[in-house]
Design a protein around this motif. Structure first.
Motif, PDB file in Angstrom:
ATOM      1  N   LYS A  97       0.884  -1.162   0.000  1.00 37.03           N
ATOM      2  CA  LYS A  97       0.000   0.000   0.000  1.00 37.03           C
ATOM      3  C   LYS A  97       0.923   1.213   0.000  1.00 37.03           C
ATOM      4  O   LYS A  97       1.928   1.213   0.712  1.00 37.03           O
ATOM      5  N   PRO A  98       0.644   2.232  -0.775  1.00 38.94           N
ATOM      6  CA  PRO A  98       1.541   3.400  -0.797  1.00 38.94           C
ATOM      7  C   PRO A  98       1.358   4.265   0.453  1.00 38.94           C
ATOM      8  O   PRO A  98       1.000   5.430   0.393  1.00 38.94           O
ATOM      9  N   ILE A  99       1.607   3.626   1.593  1.00 40.09           N
ATOM     10  CA  ILE A  99       1.556   4.293   2.893  1.00 40.09           C
ATOM     11  C   ILE A  99       2.882   3.999   3.575  1.00 40.09           C
ATOM     12  O   ILE A  99       3.243   2.832   3.769  1.00 40.09           O
ATOM     13  N   LEU A 100       3.608   5.037   3.914  1.00 37.27           N
ATOM     14  CA  LEU A 100       4.917   4.891   4.527  1.00 37.27           C
ATOM     15  C   LEU A 100       4.762   4.640   6.021  1.00 37.27           C
ATOM     16  O   LEU A 100       4.051   5.369   6.700  1.00 37.27           O
ATOM     17  N   ASP A 101       5.390   3.580   6.522  1.00 33.08           N
ATOM     18  CA  ASP A 101       5.402   3.298   7.960  1.00 33.08           C
ATOM     19  C   ASP A 101       6.790   3.595   8.512  1.00 33.08           C
ATOM     20  O   ASP A 101       7.799   3.166   7.948  1.00 33.08           O
ATOM     21  N   ILE A 102       6.801   4.324   9.613  1.00 30.52           N
ATOM     22  CA  ILE A 102       8.050   4.721  10.263  1.00 30.52           C
ATOM     23  C   ILE A 102       7.966   4.327  11.730  1.00 30.52           C
ATOM     24  O   ILE A 102       6.927   4.518  12.377  1.00 30.52           O
ATOM     25  N   THR A 107       0.331  11.790   8.719  1.00 31.30           N
ATOM     26  CA  THR A 107       0.132  13.007   7.949  1.00 31.30           C
ATOM     27  C   THR A 107      -1.364  13.232   7.763  1.00 31.30           C
ATOM     28  O   THR A 107      -2.164  12.296   7.862  1.00 31.30           O
ATOM     29  N   GLU A 108      -1.725  14.471   7.491  1.00 28.11           N
ATOM     30  CA  GLU A 108      -3.132  14.774   7.224  1.00 28.11           C
ATOM     31  C   GLU A 108      -3.643  14.004   6.007  1.00 28.11           C
ATOM     32  O   GLU A 108      -4.822  13.645   5.940  1.00 28.11           O
ATOM     33  N   GLN A 109      -2.760  13.717   5.063  1.00 30.73           N
ATOM     34  CA  GLN A 109      -3.138  12.956   3.866  1.00 30.73           C
ATOM     35  C   GLN A 109      -3.287  11.465   4.163  1.00 30.73           C
ATOM     36  O   GLN A 109      -3.689  10.697   3.301  1.00 30.73           O
ATOM     37  N   ARG A 110      -2.899  11.052   5.373  1.00 27.31           N
ATOM     38  CA  ARG A 110      -2.986   9.658   5.830  1.00 27.31           C
ATOM     39  C   ARG A 110      -2.079   8.727   5.031  1.00 27.31           C
ATOM     40  O   ARG A 110      -2.331   7.536   4.940  1.00 27.31           O
ATOM     41  N   ASP A 111      -0.991   9.273   4.471  1.00 26.61           N
ATOM     42  CA  ASP A 111      -0.093   8.442   3.678  1.00 26.61           C
ATOM     43  C   ASP A 111       1.238   8.157   4.379  1.00 26.61           C
ATOM     44  O   ASP A 111       2.100   7.474   3.820  1.00 26.61           O
ATOM     45  N   VAL A 112       1.409   8.671   5.592  1.00 28.77           N
ATOM     46  CA  VAL A 112       2.590   8.369   6.413  1.00 28.77           C
ATOM     47  C   VAL A 112       2.110   8.082   7.827  1.00 28.77           C
ATOM     48  O   VAL A 112       1.399   8.894   8.418  1.00 28.77           O
ATOM     49  N   HIS A 113       2.471   6.916   8.339  1.00 33.06           N
ATOM     50  CA  HIS A 113       2.131   6.514   9.708  1.00 33.06           C
ATOM     51  C   HIS A 113       3.422   6.433  10.515  1.00 33.06           C
ATOM     52  O   HIS A 113       4.339   5.705  10.138  1.00 33.06           O
ATOM     53  N   VAL A 114       3.475   7.172  11.608  1.00 34.60           N
ATOM     54  CA  VAL A 114       4.655   7.179  12.478  1.00 34.60           C
ATOM     55  C   VAL A 114       4.269   6.467  13.772  1.00 34.60           C
ATOM     56  O   VAL A 114       3.456   6.962  14.549  1.00 34.60           O
ATOM     57  N   HIS A 115       4.859   5.298  13.986  1.00 29.69           N
ATOM     58  CA  HIS A 115       4.596   4.490  15.181  1.00 29.69           C
ATOM     59  C   HIS A 115       5.651   4.833  16.230  1.00 29.69           C
ATOM     60  O   HIS A 115       6.843   4.750  15.939  1.00 29.69           O
ATOM     61  N   ILE A 116       5.216   5.194  17.428  1.00 25.64           N
ATOM     62  CA  ILE A 116       6.154   5.518  18.503  1.00 25.64           C
ATOM     63  C   ILE A 116       6.056   4.434  19.563  1.00 25.64           C
ATOM     64  O   ILE A 116       4.970   4.130  20.063  1.00 25.64           O
ATOM     65  N   LEU A 117       7.214   3.843  19.882  1.00 27.63           N
ATOM     66  CA  LEU A 117       7.322   2.792  20.894  1.00 27.63           C
ATOM     67  C   LEU A 117       8.538   3.083  21.761  1.00 27.63           C
ATOM     68  O   LEU A 117       9.432   3.821  21.352  1.00 27.63           O
ATOM     69  N   GLU A 118       8.576   2.462  22.940  1.00 33.40           N
ATOM     70  CA  GLU A 118       9.777   2.585  23.770  1.00 33.40           C
ATOM     71  C   GLU A 118      10.887   1.729  23.202  1.00 33.40           C
ATOM     72  O   GLU A 118      10.639   0.637  22.680  1.00 33.40           O
ATOM     73  N   THR A 119      12.100   2.204  23.344  1.00 33.13           N
ATOM     74  CA  THR A 119      13.243   1.411  22.920  1.00 33.13           C
ATOM     75  C   THR A 119      13.238   0.090  23.699  1.00 33.13           C
ATOM     76  O   THR A 119      12.924   0.057  24.882  1.00 33.13           O
ATOM     77  N   GLY A 120      13.521  -0.986  23.008  1.00 37.14           N
ATOM     78  CA  GLY A 120      13.519  -2.305  23.635  1.00 37.14           C
ATOM     79  C   GLY A 120      12.159  -2.977  23.676  1.00 37.14           C
ATOM     80  O   GLY A 120      12.055  -4.154  24.043  1.00 37.14           O
ATOM     81  N   ASP A 121      11.100  -2.278  23.279  1.00 39.56           N
ATOM     82  CA  ASP A 121       9.767  -2.881  23.261  1.00 39.56           C
ATOM     83  C   ASP A 121       9.786  -4.054  22.275  1.00 39.56           C
ATOM     84  O   ASP A 121      10.270  -3.907  21.145  1.00 39.56           O
ATOM     85  N   PRO A 122       9.251  -5.216  22.655  1.00 40.23           N
ATOM     86  CA  PRO A 122       9.249  -6.357  21.730  1.00 40.23           C
ATOM     87  C   PRO A 122       8.584  -6.041  20.390  1.00 40.23           C
ATOM     88  O   PRO A 122       9.004  -6.574  19.358  1.00 40.23           O
ATOM     89  N   ALA A 123       7.575  -5.177  20.381  1.00 42.36           N
ATOM     90  CA  ALA A 123       6.927  -4.819  19.110  1.00 42.36           C
ATOM     91  C   ALA A 123       7.896  -4.082  18.195  1.00 42.36           C
ATOM     92  O   ALA A 123       7.904  -4.301  16.980  1.00 42.36           O
TER      93      ALA A 123
END
Length: 197
Positions: A74-79, A115-131
């Motif tokens: 899907k042309p959605i960037l995951d970070i 992003t407002e365009q919903r084409d970039v998703h930025v996932h924030i997790l703690e360092t060391g999180d198994p996910a």
């Protein structure tokens, strides 16, 4: 070595509920052939995120299918952004919102801005999180293993032909195949020679 999550010093207790800002969204899903421009797109957002967060961002990684050469996506960037304290929302959510991202999800151990365009998703997790570790495990395995990359793409191609109530339902439908691929990735990693020997 990262401290175990239970021993981390946090500013406050983490949230216990899932907050989905804006509620459930129905979206049309389609796959695009891998586009080499996705790497540059990530680089632009990495610079934007690092500019907003500075040292708060312990790592900024391109994850998801757009990070795997040769994989339709899907042309959605995951970070993936890792931080020291997931409960310190003011250190990263506020600066990312100021930088133009929109809060979408606040849930235990995880925040997501986009992003407002919903084409970039930025996932924030703690360092060391198994996910966080699993995101990188899956990415690196799919980059290296042609058979699993093909299996994953074929699964996604079949799933996008179905009608989904929202993106979360589509993502959940991929869980079984993702877990089987991660199991093979772990077995492969465990079988790799120890570089310190």
């Amino acid at each position: 070595m990262d401290a175990p999550q239970g021993s981390r010093r946090r500013r406050r207790a983490d949230v216990t509920e899932i907050e989905l800002v804006g509620g459930i969204e129905r979206r049309e899903l389609h796959l695009a052939e891998h586009d080499p421009a996705w790497a540059g797109w990530f680089a632009d957002h990495e610079a934007r995120i690092r500019g907003a967060l500075g040292d708060t961002a312990l790592a900024v990684e391109h994850i998801g299918s757009t990070s795997v050469t040769g994989l339709a996506a899907k042309p959605i960037l995951d970070i993936l952004v890792t931080v020291a304290d997931i409960t310190a929302d003011e250190d990263y959510v506020d600066p990312l919102v100021t930088a133009g991202y929109v809060l979408r999800v606040r849930e235990p151990g995880h925040r997501l801005v986009r992003t407002e365009q919903r084409d970039v998703h930025v996932h924030i997790l703690e360092t060391g999180d198994p996910a966080a570790i699993d995101y990188l495990l899956l990415r690196d395995h799919l980059r290296a293993d042609h058979a699993d990359r093909r299996l994953y793409e074929d699964t996604k191609r079949e799933l996008v032909t179905r009608d989904w109530s929202d993106m979360n339902a589509y993502a959940y439908a991929k869980t079984e195949i993702i877990e089987s691929i991660k199991a093979r990735a772990r077995a492969r990693t465990d079988a790799s020679p120890d570089p310190s020997v």
